[in-house]
Design a protein around this motif. Structure first.
Motif, PDB file in Angstrom:
ATOM      1  N   ARG A 231       0.858  -1.182   0.000  1.00 35.52           N
ATOM      2  CA  ARG A 231       0.000   0.000   0.000  1.00 35.52           C
ATOM      3  C   ARG A 231       0.894   1.232   0.000  1.00 35.52           C
ATOM      4  NH1 ARG A 231      -4.678   0.774   4.580  1.00 35.52           N
ATOM      5  NH2 ARG A 231      -5.619   2.693   3.771  1.00 35.52           N
ATOM      6  N   VAL A 232       0.615   2.184  -0.892  1.00 29.59           N
ATOM      7  CA  VAL A 232       1.473   3.360  -1.047  1.00 29.59           C
ATOM      8  C   VAL A 232       0.649   4.630  -0.946  1.00 29.59           C
ATOM      9  CG1 VAL A 232       3.097   4.577  -2.559  1.00 29.59           C
ATOM     10  CG2 VAL A 232       3.042   2.071  -2.538  1.00 29.59           C
ATOM     11  N   ALA A 233       1.158   5.604  -0.208  1.00 26.55           N
ATOM     12  CA  ALA A 233       0.596   6.954  -0.156  1.00 26.55           C
ATOM     13  C   ALA A 233       1.770   7.906  -0.312  1.00 26.55           C
ATOM     14  CB  ALA A 233      -0.127   7.201   1.170  1.00 26.55           C
ATOM     15  N   LEU A 234       1.740   8.770  -1.341  1.00 27.93           N
ATOM     16  CA  LEU A 234       2.909   9.609  -1.617  1.00 27.93           C
ATOM     17  C   LEU A 234       2.522  10.962  -2.169  1.00 27.93           C
ATOM     18  CD1 LEU A 234       3.248   9.720  -4.926  1.00 27.93           C
ATOM     19  CD2 LEU A 234       4.317   7.498  -4.622  1.00 27.93           C
ATOM     20  N   LYS A 235       3.514  11.851  -2.178  1.00 27.35           N
ATOM     21  CA  LYS A 235       3.409  13.132  -2.885  1.00 27.35           C
ATOM     22  C   LYS A 235       4.770  13.427  -3.478  1.00 27.35           C
ATOM     23  CE  LYS A 235       1.341  16.779  -4.366  1.00 27.35           C
ATOM     24  NZ  LYS A 235       2.148  16.658  -5.598  1.00 27.35           N
ATOM     25  N   ASN A 236       4.785  13.753  -4.767  1.00 25.84           N
ATOM     26  CA  ASN A 236       6.022  14.074  -5.470  1.00 25.84           C
ATOM     27  C   ASN A 236       6.115  15.566  -5.744  1.00 25.84           C
ATOM     28  OD1 ASN A 236       6.691  11.339  -5.595  1.00 25.84           O
ATOM     29  ND2 ASN A 236       5.506  11.052  -7.466  1.00 25.84           N
TER      30      ASN A 236
END
Length: 336
Positions: A231-236
């Protein structure tokens, strides 16, 4: 995501701070907080604590990988389930680019819970995180009180070396050249998943939901270190400096899988192209997580797609003057 084109005076004022040698590969002390990021549907068996992180070996690996490209890189990983952590160039401060939008939203929710936000503010929050919309970020940045409000929130989140400059950078506020450390980014990510967070659980959930639903074109970055089923939660974030045409490329987020919760942050500066920056971010994240997994790789079809072949994922949505998406239709060593 990119930030606005920066006026030369501001660009010249953002000189990279070279990391002191003592900051390279330093383990950091402190017990891990209790993690409350909801488990995947159906739950998952807890994994063993994991092997000690080979900090010296990992630092050499990253030095070899990154040395061919030049520029500055700082990165960190913390396993929130076990407390194992690793820092690369820990003392280096670099720009956040649009990863600061997560900070802006968290600051907003400290003031006004999600349930009390109006439709317009909710829409701006959605566009700011999922599409990395700069205009939406400006509106919410004003709502929290600009750099003063962000600084107040960061004190509550425990950030120690994050600074947002005042004023505007051409036609945006200067949140995109906020300077931070990888450790501060881990602190911010931990505030999304720990019981001691100043944010209410419901508000943490809204931020994680949006970070988990970024549009596919912006799903590159630390996700390259995730395996199938994680499970991934990100901001680039990305921006190009008008002073020298060089790129800042950043990715920060959370990866949950196989009983572990990893907070991961990789910040790079002085990249020759966005594609090179994406390559450095993803390669750094992959090598760090491989070390945390004891050298185990996500093999064959087991790797989660991270994008960023030559930066096309970001460039297709990049406006040469503004950087970020505008009004488009929506489509993250020590042993414990």
């Amino acid at each position: 995501m990119a930030v606005a084109v920066l006026v030369p005076a501001l660009v010249c004022g953002c000189v990279s701070q070279r990391a002191a040698s003592r900051g390279v590969g330093q383990p950091r002390a402190g017990p891990p907080p209790a993690v409350v990021w909801p488990a995947p549907p159906g739950g998952a068996p807890a994994a063993p604590p994991g092997p000690p992180v080979p900090a010296t070996e990992l630092t050499r690996t990253l030095d070899r990988f990154l040395g061919a490209h030049g520029g500055d890189v700082t990165a960190a990983v913390r396993d929130l389930a076990t407390g194992r952590a690793y820092h690369y160039h820990a003392d280096l401060q670099l720009p956040t680019a649009s990863t600061s939008k997560v900070d802006i939203l968290m600051a907003l929710l400290l003031r006004t819970p999600w349930r009390e936000l109006g439709a317009a503010a909710r829409r701006d929050a959605d566009r700011m995180i999922r599409l990395s919309d700069n205009d939406a970020a400006d509106r919410l940045y004003e709502r929290i009180g600009l750099e003063t409000g962000l600084a107040e929130a960061n004190r509550r989140f425990g950030l120690e070396r994050t600074y947002a400059p005042p004023g505007r950078c051409v036609d945006l506020y200067c949140w995109g050249i906020t300077r931070t450390t990888a450790e501060d980014q881990l602190r911010l990510l931990a505030a999304l998943v720990t019981e001691t967070s100043p944010l209410a659980a419901a508000d943490r959930g809204q931020v994680l939901r949006l970070m988990g639903e970024v549009i596919p074109e912006q799903s590159w970055g630390i996700s390259a270190a995730a395996c199938a089923g994680d499970r991934v939660a990100l901001k680039n974030g990305w921006l190009r400096r008008v002073s020298n045409g060089r790129w800042v490329v950043v990715s920060a987020g959370l990866i949950r899988g196989r009983g572990h919760d990893y907070a991961v942050a990789v910040l790079t500066e002085d990249n020759g192209s966005m594609g090179t920056g994406v390559l450095r971010v993803e390669g750094t994240a992959e090598r760090m997580l491989s070390a945390f997994r004891g050298g185990e790789e996500c093999r064959g079809g087991d790797r989660r797609a991270g994008g960023g072949d030559d930066g096309e994922n970001g460039r297709n949505r990049e406006d040469p003057e503004r950087g970020e998406t505008r009004e488009k239709t929506p489509g993250t060593a020590k042993s414990p």
